[in-house]
Design a protein around this motif. Structure first.
Motif, PDB file in Angstrom:
ATOM      1  N   ASP A   1       0.751  -1.947 -11.644  1.00  0.00           N
ATOM      2  CA  ASP A   1       0.226  -1.339 -10.906  1.00  0.00           C
ATOM      3  C   ASP A   1      -1.138  -2.643  -9.688  1.00  0.00           C
ATOM      4  O   ASP A   1      -0.963  -3.078 -10.395  1.00  0.00           O
ATOM      5  CB  ASP A   1       0.270  -0.047 -10.272  1.00  0.00           C
ATOM      6  CG  ASP A   1      -1.260   0.838 -10.873  1.00  0.00           C
ATOM      7  OD1 ASP A   1      -2.196  -0.591 -10.611  1.00  0.00           O
ATOM      8  OD2 ASP A   1      -1.764   1.636 -11.210  1.00  0.00           O
ATOM      9  N   GLN A   2      -1.110  -2.255  -8.578  1.00  0.00           N
ATOM     10  CA  GLN A   2      -1.726  -2.790  -7.795  1.00  0.00           C
ATOM     11  C   GLN A   2      -3.423  -2.868  -8.053  1.00  0.00           C
ATOM     12  O   GLN A   2      -4.098  -3.683  -7.914  1.00  0.00           O
ATOM     13  CB  GLN A   2      -1.639  -2.509  -5.895  1.00  0.00           C
ATOM     14  CG  GLN A   2      -1.933  -1.403  -6.010  1.00  0.00           C
ATOM     15  CD  GLN A   2      -1.197   0.235  -5.474  1.00  0.00           C
ATOM     16  OE1 GLN A   2      -0.151  -0.144  -6.424  1.00  0.00           O
ATOM     17  NE2 GLN A   2      -1.589   0.478  -4.413  1.00  0.00           N
ATOM     18  N   THR A   3      -3.668  -1.616  -8.951  1.00  0.00           N
ATOM     19  CA  THR A   3      -5.017  -2.111  -9.729  1.00  0.00           C
ATOM     20  C   THR A   3      -5.212  -2.715 -10.923  1.00  0.00           C
ATOM     21  O   THR A   3      -6.477  -3.061 -11.800  1.00  0.00           O
ATOM     22  CB  THR A   3      -5.582  -0.716  -9.698  1.00  0.00           C
ATOM     23  OG1 THR A   3      -4.994  -0.063 -11.380  1.00  0.00           O
ATOM     24  CG2 THR A   3      -5.847   0.513  -8.905  1.00  0.00           C
ATOM     25  N   GLY A   4      -3.654  -3.083 -12.045  1.00  0.00           N
ATOM     26  CA  GLY A   4      -3.618  -4.255 -12.524  1.00  0.00           C
ATOM     27  C   GLY A   4      -3.234  -3.015 -13.864  1.00  0.00           C
ATOM     28  O   GLY A   4      -3.231  -3.799 -15.254  1.00  0.00           O
TER      29      GLY A   4
ATOM     30  N   THR B   1       0.196 -11.083  -6.846  1.00  0.00           N
ATOM     31  CA  THR B   1      -0.526 -10.445  -7.882  1.00  0.00           C
ATOM     32  C   THR B   1      -0.767  -9.351  -7.236  1.00  0.00           C
ATOM     33  O   THR B   1      -0.856  -8.472  -6.514  1.00  0.00           O
ATOM     34  CB  THR B   1      -1.874 -11.137  -7.877  1.00  0.00           C
ATOM     35  OG1 THR B   1      -2.234 -11.264  -6.632  1.00  0.00           O
ATOM     36  CG2 THR B   1      -1.420 -12.671  -7.763  1.00  0.00           C
ATOM     37  N   PRO B   2      -1.024  -8.472  -8.103  1.00  0.00           N
ATOM     38  CA  PRO B   2      -1.923  -6.885  -8.192  1.00  0.00           C
ATOM     39  C   PRO B   2      -3.034  -6.461  -6.720  1.00  0.00           C
ATOM     40  O   PRO B   2      -2.856  -6.544  -6.011  1.00  0.00           O
ATOM     41  CB  PRO B   2      -2.803  -6.459  -9.748  1.00  0.00           C
ATOM     42  CG  PRO B   2      -1.371  -7.704 -11.025  1.00  0.00           C
ATOM     43  CD  PRO B   2      -1.629  -8.842  -9.721  1.00  0.00           C
TER      44      PRO B   2
ATOM     45  N   ALA C   1      -2.175  -4.598  -3.770  1.00  0.00           N
ATOM     46  CA  ALA C   1      -3.230  -4.175  -2.729  1.00  0.00           C
ATOM     47  C   ALA C   1      -3.790  -4.119  -1.925  1.00  0.00           C
ATOM     48  O   ALA C   1      -3.616  -3.267  -0.435  1.00  0.00           O
ATOM     49  CB  ALA C   1      -4.443  -3.879  -3.480  1.00  0.00           C
ATOM     50  N   THR C   2      -3.709  -5.333  -0.901  1.00  0.00           N
ATOM     51  CA  THR C   2      -4.563  -5.873   0.012  1.00  0.00           C
ATOM     52  C   THR C   2      -3.255  -5.868   1.334  1.00  0.00           C
ATOM     53  O   THR C   2      -3.997  -5.146   2.277  1.00  0.00           O
ATOM     54  CB  THR C   2      -4.719  -7.505   0.533  1.00  0.00           C
ATOM     55  OG1 THR C   2      -5.993  -7.578  -1.089  1.00  0.00           O
ATOM     56  CG2 THR C   2      -5.134  -7.742   1.653  1.00  0.00           C
ATOM     57  N   TYR C   3      -2.083  -6.364   0.340  1.00  0.00           N
ATOM     58  CA  TYR C   3      -0.566  -6.018   2.278  1.00  0.00           C
ATOM     59  C   TYR C   3      -0.326  -4.286   1.468  1.00  0.00           C
ATOM     60  O   TYR C   3      -0.105  -4.058   3.458  1.00  0.00           O
ATOM     61  CB  TYR C   3       0.584  -6.058   1.030  1.00  0.00           C
ATOM     62  CG  TYR C   3       1.833  -6.470   1.688  1.00  0.00           C
ATOM     63  CD1 TYR C   3       1.807  -7.014   3.027  1.00  0.00           C
ATOM     64  CD2 TYR C   3       2.836  -5.451   1.517  1.00  0.00           C
ATOM     65  CE1 TYR C   3       3.024  -6.927   3.314  1.00  0.00           C
ATOM     66  CE2 TYR C   3       3.639  -5.097   2.169  1.00  0.00           C
ATOM     67  CZ  TYR C   3       4.004  -6.339   3.290  1.00  0.00           C
ATOM     68  OH  TYR C   3       5.252  -5.618   4.188  1.00  0.00           O
ATOM     69  N   LEU C   4      -0.349  -2.983   0.461  1.00  0.00           N
ATOM     70  CA  LEU C   4       0.018  -1.854   1.249  1.00  0.00           C
ATOM     71  C   LEU C   4      -1.136  -0.890   1.346  1.00  0.00           C
ATOM     72  O   LEU C   4      -1.375  -0.281   2.455  1.00  0.00           O
ATOM     73  CB  LEU C   4       0.140  -1.200  -0.181  1.00  0.00           C
ATOM     74  CG  LEU C   4       1.814  -1.950  -0.759  1.00  0.00           C
ATOM     75  CD1 LEU C   4       1.084  -1.318  -2.470  1.00  0.00           C
ATOM     76  CD2 LEU C   4       2.341  -1.304  -0.181  1.00  0.00           C
TER      77      LEU C   4
ATOM     78  N   THR D   1       0.514   4.204  -1.584  1.00  0.00           N
ATOM     79  CA  THR D   1       2.474   4.023  -1.774  1.00  0.00           C
ATOM     80  C   THR D   1       1.226   3.098  -3.147  1.00  0.00           C
ATOM     81  O   THR D   1       0.756   1.954  -3.394  1.00  0.00           O
ATOM     82  CB  THR D   1       2.554   3.194  -1.050  1.00  0.00           C
ATOM     83  OG1 THR D   1       3.096   2.754   0.670  1.00  0.00           O
ATOM     84  CG2 THR D   1       3.969   2.095  -1.186  1.00  0.00           C
ATOM     85  N   ILE D   2       2.563   2.984  -4.248  1.00  0.00           N
ATOM     86  CA  ILE D   2       1.837   2.445  -5.806  1.00  0.00           C
ATOM     87  C   ILE D   2       3.208   1.134  -5.527  1.00  0.00           C
ATOM     88  O   ILE D   2       4.452   1.221  -4.979  1.00  0.00           O
ATOM     89  CB  ILE D   2       3.092   3.840  -6.101  1.00  0.00           C
ATOM     90  CG1 ILE D   2       2.609   4.142  -6.405  1.00  0.00           C
ATOM     91  CG2 ILE D   2       2.928   2.513  -7.908  1.00  0.00           C
ATOM     92  CD1 ILE D   2       3.311   6.050  -7.468  1.00  0.00           C
TER      93      ILE D   2
END
Length: 195
Positions: free
Chosen positions: A45-48, A108-109, A113-116, A125-126
């Motif tokens: 996920d966006q946190t890695g 990348t994660p 994260a930045t995009y979402l 959003t996951i």
């Protein structure tokens, strides 16, 4: 036409009707099951944090494949989902939105994260990405087509545009076609919840 011929024709018609009814009851004419949509995946996920298809269990999930450098389809779809989330009201707590990248080389994660973090996208959003082979396996499980177009840093990705509504058991429920507005997204999710 003679009475005998009429009796023969009537007997044939009756035989066809009864035979058809028996075949239907036995399952001979039942429609084939829908093509399997969804399946196992291993992404981050966006946190890695490593994530599998188990993330889809426990809530209704709207799964959409795209990429963060997408100029039009992805942001407009996610914006419609954000509005739908607001309009779901109390039901929103039972729905999650999952964005899976088809561009793992750039997504990348941290980029996810930045995009979402966009205010018009669904809250919470996951975002999922991973190695190219992992992204390809997830896309294959969902019957998602994608291909790289162009070269250099500004390449684009052509990709399938529908979203997939998965039930709280993580199984496919229905397609949410590209271009439907937030009200129709709410209608479809609400209908699935009632069924």
């Amino acid at each position: 036409m003679t009475r005998r011929n009429l009796i023969v024709i009537a007997a044939c018609v009756l035989g066809l009707i009864l035979g058809g009814a028996l075949a239907w009851k036995s399952g001979a004419f039942k429609p084939a099951p829908a093509t399997q949509v969804g399946g196992p995946f291993q992404l981050v996920d966006q946190t890695g944090k490593p994530v599998t298809e188990a993330v889809l269990k426990g809530k209704w999930s709207v799964v959409f494949f795209g990429f963060t450098y997408c100029p039009d389809v992805c942001p407009s779809t996610l914006q419609a989902m954000g509005l739908a989330q607001e309009r779901l009201g109390a039901k929103a707590k039972d729905v999650q939105f999952v964005f899976i990248s088809v561009d793992p080389e750039r997504d990348t994660p941290a980029q996810m994260a930045t995009y979402l973090d966009n205010d018009v996208f669904p809250k919470g959003t996951i975002g999922l990405t991973g190695a190219p082979a992992q992204a390809a396996a997830a896309a294959k499980a969902y019957r998602v087509f994608y291909e790289k177009q162009g070269t250099g840093a500004d390449y684009l990705i052509n990709h399938s545009t529908p979203s997939y509504l998965m039930n709280p058991q993580g199984r496919f429920d229905r397609v949410l076609p590209f271009g439907i507005g937030p009200d129709e997204i709410v209608t479809q999710i609400s209908a699935a919840m009632r069924e």
